[in-house]
Write an enzyme that holds these catalytic residues in place. Structure first.
Site, PDB file in Angstrom:
ATOM      1  CB  CYS A 184      -0.895  -0.016   1.240  1.00  0.00           C
ATOM      2  SG  CYS A 184      -1.782   1.514   1.528  1.00  0.00           S
ATOM      3  CB  CYS A 210       0.515   1.812   4.261  1.00  0.00           C
ATOM      4  SG  CYS A 210      -1.214   1.289   4.266  1.00  0.00           S
TER       5      CYS A 210
END
Length: 123
Positions: A41, A44
């Site tokens: 991600c 993230c």
């Protein structure tokens, strides 16, 4: 100093939360990391250092649970446990929550220094 704990999966997350009843508990949900330590991600990856910096504003006896939500195919499944759990109902990663409250930051909000600091300061 804030205690940080790393767990993988919803069951491990729930077990960890149960250990800290009555405490200030935050949780950061992100995609799994590969063998290089990088999450699938990209949001993230951007948010994690911002959250780490903002955590300095949290109460010293707070707990932060870092929870990996699984590999990308699992996360994309709209029926996965993180999305359907009545207490979580995650819509995106990264998501930062204060356990037991409706307070949360999602996606780009988790990479906003000011929002993250305010999130941890409010108690």
């Amino acid at each position: 100093m804030v205690k940080e704990v790393h767990v993988q999966g919803i069951q491990a997350y729930k077990e960890e939360v149960a250990k800290y009843v009555g405490k200030i508990v935050f949780a950061m949900f992100c995609g799994d990391k590969d063998e290089k330590g990088e999450s699938w991600c990209p949001d993230c990856v951007v948010a994690e250092p911002v959250v780490a910096k903002g955590l300095k504003a949290a109460s010293e006896d707070a707990i932060l649970i870092h929870c990996s939500v699984g590999p990308l195919p699992y996360w994309k499944d709209q029926g996965n446990d993180f999305r359907t759990d009545a207490d979580l109902r995650l819509k995106s990663v990264p998501t930062l929550i204060k356990v037991g409250t409706p307070r949360r930051l999602e996606e780009a909000q988790c990479a906003d220094d000011g929002l993250v600091q305010m999130f941890f300061e409010e108690d």
